[in-house]
Every structure is written in C-alpha cells, then in structure tokens.
Design a protein around this motif. Structure first.
Motif, PDB file in Angstrom:
ATOM      1  N   ALA A  67       0.976  -1.091  -0.077  1.00  0.00           N
ATOM      2  CA  ALA A  67       0.034  -0.115   0.036  1.00  0.00           C
ATOM      3  C   ALA A  67       0.838   1.351   0.033  1.00  0.00           C
ATOM      4  O   ALA A  67       2.045   1.245   0.437  1.00  0.00           O
ATOM      5  CB  ALA A  67      -0.951  -0.162   1.324  1.00  0.00           C
ATOM      6  N   TYR A  68       0.445   2.420  -0.415  1.00  0.00           N
ATOM      7  CA  TYR A  68       1.054   3.858  -0.384  1.00  0.00           C
ATOM      8  C   TYR A  68       0.248   4.349   0.512  1.00  0.00           C
ATOM      9  O   TYR A  68      -0.949   4.845   0.708  1.00  0.00           O
ATOM     10  CB  TYR A  68       1.093   4.474  -1.472  1.00  0.00           C
ATOM     11  CG  TYR A  68       1.549   3.854  -2.878  1.00  0.00           C
ATOM     12  CD1 TYR A  68       2.719   3.208  -2.635  1.00  0.00           C
ATOM     13  CD2 TYR A  68       0.833   3.805  -4.024  1.00  0.00           C
ATOM     14  CE1 TYR A  68       3.314   2.498  -3.788  1.00  0.00           C
ATOM     15  CE2 TYR A  68       1.562   3.470  -5.388  1.00  0.00           C
ATOM     16  CZ  TYR A  68       2.512   2.556  -5.217  1.00  0.00           C
ATOM     17  OH  TYR A  68       3.131   1.981  -6.188  1.00  0.00           O
ATOM     18  N   SER A  69       0.848   4.601   1.877  1.00  0.00           N
ATOM     19  CA  SER A  69       0.010   5.117   2.856  1.00  0.00           C
ATOM     20  C   SER A  69      -0.211   6.592   2.858  1.00  0.00           C
ATOM     21  O   SER A  69       0.721   7.131   2.263  1.00  0.00           O
ATOM     22  CB  SER A  69       0.375   4.829   4.160  1.00  0.00           C
ATOM     23  OG  SER A  69       1.882   5.762   4.539  1.00  0.00           O
ATOM     24  N   LEU A  70      -1.274   6.925   3.181  1.00  0.00           N
ATOM     25  CA  LEU A  70      -1.505   8.430   3.185  1.00  0.00           C
ATOM     26  C   LEU A  70      -0.540   9.481   3.982  1.00  0.00           C
ATOM     27  O   LEU A  70      -0.192  10.498   3.563  1.00  0.00           O
ATOM     28  CB  LEU A  70      -3.086   8.631   3.675  1.00  0.00           C
ATOM     29  CG  LEU A  70      -4.137   7.986   2.791  1.00  0.00           C
ATOM     30  CD1 LEU A  70      -5.679   8.072   3.395  1.00  0.00           C
ATOM     31  CD2 LEU A  70      -4.160   8.757   1.428  1.00  0.00           C
ATOM     32  N   PRO A  71      -0.358   9.080   5.147  1.00  0.00           N
ATOM     33  CA  PRO A  71       0.859   9.726   5.910  1.00  0.00           C
ATOM     34  C   PRO A  71       1.902   9.990   4.992  1.00  0.00           C
ATOM     35  O   PRO A  71       2.827  11.051   4.986  1.00  0.00           O
ATOM     36  CB  PRO A  71       0.999   9.081   7.280  1.00  0.00           C
ATOM     37  CG  PRO A  71      -0.293   8.192   7.619  1.00  0.00           C
ATOM     38  CD  PRO A  71      -0.974   7.908   6.060  1.00  0.00           C
ATOM     39  N   GLU A  72       2.331   8.829   4.478  1.00  0.00           N
ATOM     40  CA  GLU A  72       3.778   8.845   3.780  1.00  0.00           C
ATOM     41  C   GLU A  72       3.417   9.743   2.693  1.00  0.00           C
ATOM     42  O   GLU A  72       4.495  10.620   2.099  1.00  0.00           O
ATOM     43  CB  GLU A  72       4.211   7.308   3.128  1.00  0.00           C
ATOM     44  CG  GLU A  72       5.321   7.497   2.558  1.00  0.00           C
ATOM     45  CD  GLU A  72       6.617   7.931   3.075  1.00  0.00           C
ATOM     46  OE1 GLU A  72       7.556   8.455   2.324  1.00  0.00           O
ATOM     47  OE2 GLU A  72       6.597   8.274   4.522  1.00  0.00           O
ATOM     48  N   GLN A  73       2.454   9.551   1.672  1.00  0.00           N
ATOM     49  CA  GLN A  73       2.077  10.607   0.783  1.00  0.00           C
ATOM     50  C   GLN A  73       2.095  12.249   1.062  1.00  0.00           C
ATOM     51  O   GLN A  73       2.735  13.091   0.367  1.00  0.00           O
ATOM     52  CB  GLN A  73       0.658  10.331   0.086  1.00  0.00           C
ATOM     53  CG  GLN A  73       0.394   9.131  -0.448  1.00  0.00           C
ATOM     54  CD  GLN A  73       0.854   9.042  -2.187  1.00  0.00           C
ATOM     55  OE1 GLN A  73       1.980   9.682  -2.345  1.00  0.00           O
ATOM     56  NE2 GLN A  73       0.180   8.344  -2.574  1.00  0.00           N
ATOM     57  N   ALA A  74       1.674  12.370   2.501  1.00  0.00           N
ATOM     58  CA  ALA A  74       1.693  13.751   2.837  1.00  0.00           C
ATOM     59  C   ALA A  74       3.017  14.262   3.144  1.00  0.00           C
ATOM     60  O   ALA A  74       3.563  15.311   2.975  1.00  0.00           O
ATOM     61  CB  ALA A  74       0.799  13.716   4.242  1.00  0.00           C
ATOM     62  N   LYS A  75       4.059  13.532   3.659  1.00  0.00           N
ATOM     63  CA  LYS A  75       5.535  13.637   3.786  1.00  0.00           C
ATOM     64  C   LYS A  75       5.953  14.075   2.611  1.00  0.00           C
ATOM     65  O   LYS A  75       7.049  14.887   2.619  1.00  0.00           O
ATOM     66  CB  LYS A  75       6.103  12.541   4.803  1.00  0.00           C
ATOM     67  CG  LYS A  75       5.368  12.222   5.979  1.00  0.00           C
ATOM     68  CD  LYS A  75       6.161  11.114   6.848  1.00  0.00           C
ATOM     69  CE  LYS A  75       5.578  10.758   8.058  1.00  0.00           C
ATOM     70  NZ  LYS A  75       5.850   9.537   8.786  1.00  0.00           N
ATOM     71  N   ASP A 181      -1.751  -2.039 -11.089  1.00  0.00           N
ATOM     72  CA  ASP A 181      -1.181  -2.522  -9.939  1.00  0.00           C
ATOM     73  C   ASP A 181      -0.955  -1.342  -8.758  1.00  0.00           C
ATOM     74  O   ASP A 181      -1.037  -1.335  -7.535  1.00  0.00           O
ATOM     75  CB  ASP A 181       0.045  -3.096 -10.129  1.00  0.00           C
ATOM     76  CG  ASP A 181      -0.286  -4.702 -10.708  1.00  0.00           C
ATOM     77  OD1 ASP A 181      -1.413  -5.265 -10.550  1.00  0.00           O
ATOM     78  OD2 ASP A 181       0.663  -5.140 -11.471  1.00  0.00           O
ATOM     79  N   ALA A 182      -0.500  -0.130  -9.304  1.00  0.00           N
ATOM     80  CA  ALA A 182      -0.464   0.830  -8.491  1.00  0.00           C
ATOM     81  C   ALA A 182      -1.630   1.607  -7.879  1.00  0.00           C
ATOM     82  O   ALA A 182      -1.610   1.816  -6.854  1.00  0.00           O
ATOM     83  CB  ALA A 182       0.472   1.918  -9.419  1.00  0.00           C
ATOM     84  N   LEU A 187      -5.638   2.267  -3.241  1.00  0.00           N
ATOM     85  CA  LEU A 187      -6.632   1.784  -2.832  1.00  0.00           C
ATOM     86  C   LEU A 187      -6.407   1.257  -1.391  1.00  0.00           C
ATOM     87  O   LEU A 187      -7.177   1.544  -0.478  1.00  0.00           O
ATOM     88  CB  LEU A 187      -7.575   1.090  -3.671  1.00  0.00           C
ATOM     89  CG  LEU A 187      -8.318   1.424  -4.986  1.00  0.00           C
ATOM     90  CD1 LEU A 187      -8.873   0.188  -5.747  1.00  0.00           C
ATOM     91  CD2 LEU A 187      -9.583   2.256  -4.468  1.00  0.00           C
ATOM     92  N   ALA A 188      -5.509   0.449  -1.183  1.00  0.00           N
ATOM     93  CA  ALA A 188      -5.078  -0.151  -0.020  1.00  0.00           C
ATOM     94  C   ALA A 188      -4.843   0.860   0.999  1.00  0.00           C
ATOM     95  O   ALA A 188      -5.158   0.785   2.173  1.00  0.00           O
ATOM     96  CB  ALA A 188      -3.915  -1.094  -0.335  1.00  0.00           C
ATOM     97  N   GLY A 189      -4.010   2.056   0.715  1.00  0.00           N
ATOM     98  CA  GLY A 189      -3.842   2.901   1.395  1.00  0.00           C
ATOM     99  C   GLY A 189      -5.070   3.634   2.047  1.00  0.00           C
ATOM    100  O   GLY A 189      -5.401   4.091   3.078  1.00  0.00           O
ATOM    101  N   MET A 190      -5.999   4.001   0.850  1.00  0.00           N
ATOM    102  CA  MET A 190      -7.075   4.818   1.178  1.00  0.00           C
ATOM    103  C   MET A 190      -8.162   4.002   2.278  1.00  0.00           C
ATOM    104  O   MET A 190      -8.915   4.741   2.984  1.00  0.00           O
ATOM    105  CB  MET A 190      -7.748   4.861  -0.092  1.00  0.00           C
ATOM    106  CG  MET A 190      -9.056   6.080  -0.017  1.00  0.00           C
ATOM    107  SD  MET A 190      -9.764   6.071  -1.652  1.00  0.00           S
ATOM    108  CE  MET A 190     -10.749   4.773  -1.743  1.00  0.00           C
TER     109      MET A 190
END
Length: 262
Positions: A67-75, A181-182, A187-190
């Motif tokens: 997953a791409y986590s939302l906190p990591e996206q914010a960072k 796949d991306a 979606l998994a992070g969301m």
C-alpha cells in the motif's frame, strides 16, 4: 521533466501561473497533473500553481509494496514544498487528494494557509471498502472495460452521463493507461483512512465542497468533515457528481478563488 526525490521515491511536479501566492493541487485516485486542465485558465491567472503526481500516479514512481500510505504521501508533498521553497500555501485536495490534504494539515499545519477538501472522505467505511472491492473484482473478471463500466455511476451525475457521451468515451480510453497495480496500492492506503480522532485539531480555514449527486463520497461524509473541523464550512454544488474537476470546473474554480486569497 521536474522531479523531487525523497526517501528514494521521485515525485513529478509542474508549476505554472502568474500569481504570487502558491496553491497546491492534489489529485484524485486515478488522476494525473493533466486532470486539472479545465481549471487552469482561471487558477493560473490568480496563483502560483503547483501540481504533482502522488506516489503511484502519472509520472511519479510506483514502487512495489502492499500500500501507499496517506501519511507517507503527505510527507512526500511536504518535501516537495521544501524543494520549491514554499513555506505556506493554499491546498486543494480532490477525492483521494483530499485525504492526503487532511494528513498534510494534520502533520504539517504550519504549511497550510487555506484548505479546500472536495469530494472526499473523513473516514473509509464499509460501503467505501465494498465499492473498492467491486472495482477490483470487475478488473479481475472483465479487465478495464468492465471496471470502467462498474465505476461510471459512482463517478458522474445523471446530467453528465446523459449529456457528455464523447467525454465518457475519451475517459474510457484514458483508463486503459492506468497502472492498475499501482492503483491497487493507492486503494489499499485509502482503505485505512480514518481522520475523525484528529480532524478537530486542524485549525486552517477550510472549505468542504461536495456534489449533491456524489454517490462515491456522499454528502454525509462532507457533513462529517465540516462538523469535526472547527473552522470548516460546507458548500454543496447542486446537480454535480463526484468528478467535480470535470463536471463543474468553472464553479469549482470559482469556489476555490472566492475562498483562497490571491
């Protein structure tokens, strides 16, 4: 092409506009920087616009993982602002980007002037997870064609579906270009999103925008955001569905410009 790199991941970004005050645009789930095209003529006249493909989107990196986590996206977004020497900016987050914007405002409140959360969620509930699961199942059984057909009633209003068949056909073609796949990692992070415990700590002036016919991120989610956040106001767009940047581009731009000083 302009990129910034943080923790080994590259984010693609674009800058434009004739204004001095920075305004950051954060994409919806399957958007790229190109998705804001209809809003650009008005916003570029007023702001220094910054657009970025988040991790897993467009021309940015799409690393493997669960997953791409939302906190990591914010960072990563905060690092982009550092790269551009932007201390504070207005932030507009649409759908998935609205969830990233919430985390940015939570983790880096000093970076936010005004916050616009459009067609987005305060938390991912059982219905949201079921919708995402239906898209995944459709992609597995029928590929892009079935997945796109299943998503249509969630994304667009009755008015738009009835009157824009050519645009819907074009969007179907664009959908074939997604790295699915991306998207699954996005979606998994969301699905992990639940900001209710810390939304009351966000002090930035906030405008919450939602289409009255938005079935994907419905009105009650926007009401939750405006209730939990102490300085938030709710502004519905009558007759609009989820894809506000396409269906109601002029009105969306106007609501941003009215709220975010240039």
């Amino acid at each position: 092409m302009p990129y910034t790199t943080h923790r080994g991941h590259r984010l693609y970004y674009e800058e434009s506009g004739r204004g001095e005050h920075p305004l950051l645009l954060l994409n919806g789930l399957t958007m790229s920087t190109a998705g804001w095209t209809l809003l650009l003529p008005r916003l570029e006249a007023r702001y220094r616009l910054v657009r970025t493909d988040l991790l897993g989107q467009g021309q940015s990196d799409k690393p493997l993982g669960d997953a791409y986590s939302l906190p990591e996206q914010a960072k990563l977004v905060a690092h982009l602002l550092d790269t551009l020497e932007v201390e504070r900016c207005h932030v507009v987050g649409l759908s998935y980007g609205g969830m990233v914007a919430q985390h940015l405002a939570h983790l880096h409140p000093e970076r936010i002037d005004h916050l616009v959360l459009a067609a987005t969620l305060a938390c991912s509930d059982a219905v949201d997870k079921a919708i995402a699961a239906s898209w995944v199942a459709a992609a597995k059984s029928g590929g892009t064609e079935l997945r796109f057909a299943v998503s249509l009633p969630w994304l667009f209003s009755n008015r738009y579906l009835s009157s824009h068949p050519e645009q819907i056909s074009e969007l179907k073609t664009v959908a074939t270009l997604f790295d699915w796949d991306a998207v699954l990692r996005l979606l998994a992070g969301m699905r992990e999103h639940d900001a209710r415990t810390w939304l009351p700590t966000i002090s930035a002036p906030t405008r919450v925008i939602v289409g009255s016919e938005d079935r994907l991120t419905p009105l009650h989610q926007s009401e939750m955001l405006s209730t939990y956040m102490p300085h938030a106001q709710l502004v519905p767009i009558p007759g609009a569905g989820h894809a506000l940047h396409l269906e109601s581009a002029e009105q969306f731009a106007r609501l941003v410009m009215e709220f975010c000083p240039g």
